[in-house]
Design a protein around this motif. Structure first.
Motif, PDB file in Angstrom:
ATOM      1  N   GLY A   1      -9.726 -14.340   7.714  1.00  0.00           N
ATOM      2  CA  GLY A   1      -9.728 -14.435   6.260  1.00  0.00           C
ATOM      3  C   GLY A   1      -8.982 -13.271   5.613  1.00  0.00           C
ATOM      4  O   GLY A   1      -8.172 -12.592   6.233  1.00  0.00           O
ATOM      5  N   VAL A   2      -9.290 -13.043   4.357  1.00  0.00           N
ATOM      6  CA  VAL A   2      -8.661 -11.984   3.564  1.00  0.00           C
ATOM      7  C   VAL A   2      -9.380 -10.672   3.869  1.00  0.00           C
ATOM      8  O   VAL A   2     -10.596 -10.651   4.078  1.00  0.00           O
ATOM      9  CB  VAL A   2      -8.768 -12.315   2.064  1.00  0.00           C
ATOM     10  N   GLY A   3      -8.613  -9.572   3.876  1.00  0.00           N
ATOM     11  CA  GLY A   3      -9.212  -8.269   4.115  1.00  0.00           C
ATOM     12  C   GLY A   3      -8.784  -7.257   3.072  1.00  0.00           C
ATOM     13  O   GLY A   3      -7.722  -7.399   2.464  1.00  0.00           O
ATOM     14  N   GLN A   4      -9.618  -6.248   2.872  1.00  0.00           N
ATOM     15  CA  GLN A   4      -9.287  -5.173   1.943  1.00  0.00           C
ATOM     16  C   GLN A   4      -9.067  -3.897   2.735  1.00  0.00           C
ATOM     17  O   GLN A   4      -9.898  -3.529   3.582  1.00  0.00           O
ATOM     18  CB  GLN A   4     -10.386  -4.975   0.912  1.00  0.00           C
ATOM     19  N   ILE A   5      -7.964  -3.222   2.458  1.00  0.00           N
ATOM     20  CA  ILE A   5      -7.641  -1.980   3.151  1.00  0.00           C
ATOM     21  C   ILE A   5      -8.624  -0.897   2.728  1.00  0.00           C
ATOM     22  O   ILE A   5      -8.848  -0.677   1.546  1.00  0.00           O
ATOM     23  CB  ILE A   5      -6.193  -1.548   2.846  1.00  0.00           C
ATOM     24  N   GLN A   6      -9.204  -0.226   3.731  1.00  0.00           N
ATOM     25  CA  GLN A   6     -10.129   0.872   3.480  1.00  0.00           C
ATOM     26  C   GLN A   6      -9.431   2.218   3.593  1.00  0.00           C
ATOM     27  O   GLN A   6      -9.769   3.141   2.863  1.00  0.00           O
ATOM     28  CB  GLN A   6     -11.298   0.806   4.458  1.00  0.00           C
TER      29      GLN A   6
ATOM     30  N   TRP B   1      -5.285  -5.922  -0.888  1.00  0.00           N
ATOM     31  CA  TRP B   1      -5.768  -7.092  -0.158  1.00  0.00           C
ATOM     32  C   TRP B   1      -4.664  -7.614   0.746  1.00  0.00           C
ATOM     33  O   TRP B   1      -3.503  -7.704   0.338  1.00  0.00           O
ATOM     34  CB  TRP B   1      -6.205  -8.174  -1.136  1.00  0.00           C
ATOM     35  N   VAL B   2      -5.034  -7.957   1.986  1.00  0.00           N
ATOM     36  CA  VAL B   2      -4.059  -8.383   2.988  1.00  0.00           C
ATOM     37  C   VAL B   2      -4.607  -9.523   3.845  1.00  0.00           C
ATOM     38  O   VAL B   2      -5.799  -9.815   3.836  1.00  0.00           O
ATOM     39  CB  VAL B   2      -3.668  -7.207   3.913  1.00  0.00           C
TER      40      VAL B   2
ATOM     41  N   ASN C   1       2.396  -7.123  11.550  1.00  0.00           N
ATOM     42  CA  ASN C   1       2.649  -7.048  10.112  1.00  0.00           C
ATOM     43  C   ASN C   1       1.494  -7.652   9.334  1.00  0.00           C
ATOM     44  O   ASN C   1       1.085  -8.778   9.606  1.00  0.00           O
ATOM     45  CB  ASN C   1       3.935  -7.796   9.741  1.00  0.00           C
ATOM     46  N   LEU C   2       0.990  -6.901   8.386  1.00  0.00           N
ATOM     47  CA  LEU C   2       0.006  -7.422   7.445  1.00  0.00           C
ATOM     48  C   LEU C   2       0.752  -8.004   6.266  1.00  0.00           C
ATOM     49  O   LEU C   2       1.801  -7.482   5.875  1.00  0.00           O
ATOM     50  CB  LEU C   2      -0.915  -6.299   6.964  1.00  0.00           C
ATOM     51  N   GLU C   3       0.238  -9.069   5.693  1.00  0.00           N
ATOM     52  CA  GLU C   3       0.832  -9.678   4.506  1.00  0.00           C
ATOM     53  C   GLU C   3      -0.025  -9.372   3.295  1.00  0.00           C
ATOM     54  O   GLU C   3      -1.245  -9.590   3.332  1.00  0.00           O
ATOM     55  CB  GLU C   3       0.919 -11.199   4.663  1.00  0.00           C
ATOM     56  N   ALA C   4       0.588  -8.891   2.238  1.00  0.00           N
ATOM     57  CA  ALA C   4      -0.136  -8.657   0.993  1.00  0.00           C
ATOM     58  C   ALA C   4      -0.584  -9.998   0.425  1.00  0.00           C
ATOM     59  O   ALA C   4       0.115 -11.011   0.554  1.00  0.00           O
ATOM     60  CB  ALA C   4       0.765  -7.939  -0.006  1.00  0.00           C
ATOM     61  N   THR C   5      -1.767 -10.031  -0.187  1.00  0.00           N
ATOM     62  CA  THR C   5      -2.302 -11.260  -0.763  1.00  0.00           C
ATOM     63  C   THR C   5      -3.168 -10.922  -1.970  1.00  0.00           C
ATOM     64  O   THR C   5      -3.385  -9.748  -2.277  1.00  0.00           O
ATOM     65  CB  THR C   5      -3.110 -12.061   0.293  1.00  0.00           C
ATOM     66  N   GLU C   6      -3.642 -11.952  -2.624  1.00  0.00           N
ATOM     67  CA  GLU C   6      -4.540 -11.784  -3.772  1.00  0.00           C
ATOM     68  C   GLU C   6      -5.969 -11.628  -3.262  1.00  0.00           C
ATOM     69  O   GLU C   6      -6.308 -12.113  -2.188  1.00  0.00           O
ATOM     70  CB  GLU C   6      -4.448 -13.003  -4.691  1.00  0.00           C
ATOM     71  N   PRO C   7      -6.834 -10.984  -4.043  1.00  0.00           N
ATOM     72  CA  PRO C   7      -8.248 -10.899  -3.639  1.00  0.00           C
ATOM     73  C   PRO C   7      -8.880 -12.280  -3.597  1.00  0.00           C
ATOM     74  O   PRO C   7      -8.419 -13.194  -4.273  1.00  0.00           O
ATOM     75  CB  PRO C   7      -8.898 -10.028  -4.717  1.00  0.00           C
ATOM     76  N   PRO C   8      -9.914 -12.426  -2.771  1.00  0.00           N
ATOM     77  CA  PRO C   8     -10.572 -13.729  -2.719  1.00  0.00           C
ATOM     78  C   PRO C   8     -11.250 -14.044  -4.046  1.00  0.00           C
ATOM     79  O   PRO C   8     -11.643 -13.135  -4.779  1.00  0.00           O
ATOM     80  CB  PRO C   8     -11.614 -13.557  -1.610  1.00  0.00           C
ATOM     81  N   THR C   9     -11.363 -15.317  -4.342  1.00  0.00           N
ATOM     82  CA  THR C   9     -12.051 -15.724  -5.578  1.00  0.00           C
ATOM     83  C   THR C   9     -13.493 -16.058  -5.251  1.00  0.00           C
ATOM     84  O   THR C   9     -13.795 -16.567  -4.180  1.00  0.00           O
ATOM     85  CB  THR C   9     -11.366 -16.946  -6.208  1.00  0.00           C
ATOM     86  N   SER C  10     -14.381 -15.736  -6.167  1.00  0.00           N
ATOM     87  CA  SER C  10     -15.792 -16.058  -5.935  1.00  0.00           C
ATOM     88  C   SER C  10     -16.032 -17.521  -6.280  1.00  0.00           C
ATOM     89  O   SER C  10     -15.403 -18.061  -7.171  1.00  0.00           O
ATOM     90  CB  SER C  10     -16.718 -15.191  -6.736  1.00  0.00           C
TER      91      SER C  10
END
Length: 62
Positions: free
Chosen positions: A20-25, A10-11, A50-59
């Protein structure tokens, strides 16, 4: 390829917080395909930005 830029990670893209938050495919050399919450599928060149690593989004309600 930058450390941690692997499929499933997640980035965020600091220059586009509206995406918003994105997931690398996929990640091949300096090209990373990311599916962003609000920006859709984007091909990012990590030698340019530069992409920044992050946590997955919360539901909601979690």
């Amino acid at each position: 390829m930058a450390f941690g830029m692997v499929p499933g990670a997640w980035v965020r893209l600091p220059g586009r917080p509206d995406w918003g938050v994105g997931q690398i495919q996929s990640a091949v050399d300096n090209r990373v395909t990311v599916m962003f919450e609000h920006g859709g599928k984007q091909l990012i060149r990590t030698d340019v930005v530069n992409l920044e690593a992050t946590e997955p989004p919360t539901s909601p309600g979690a």
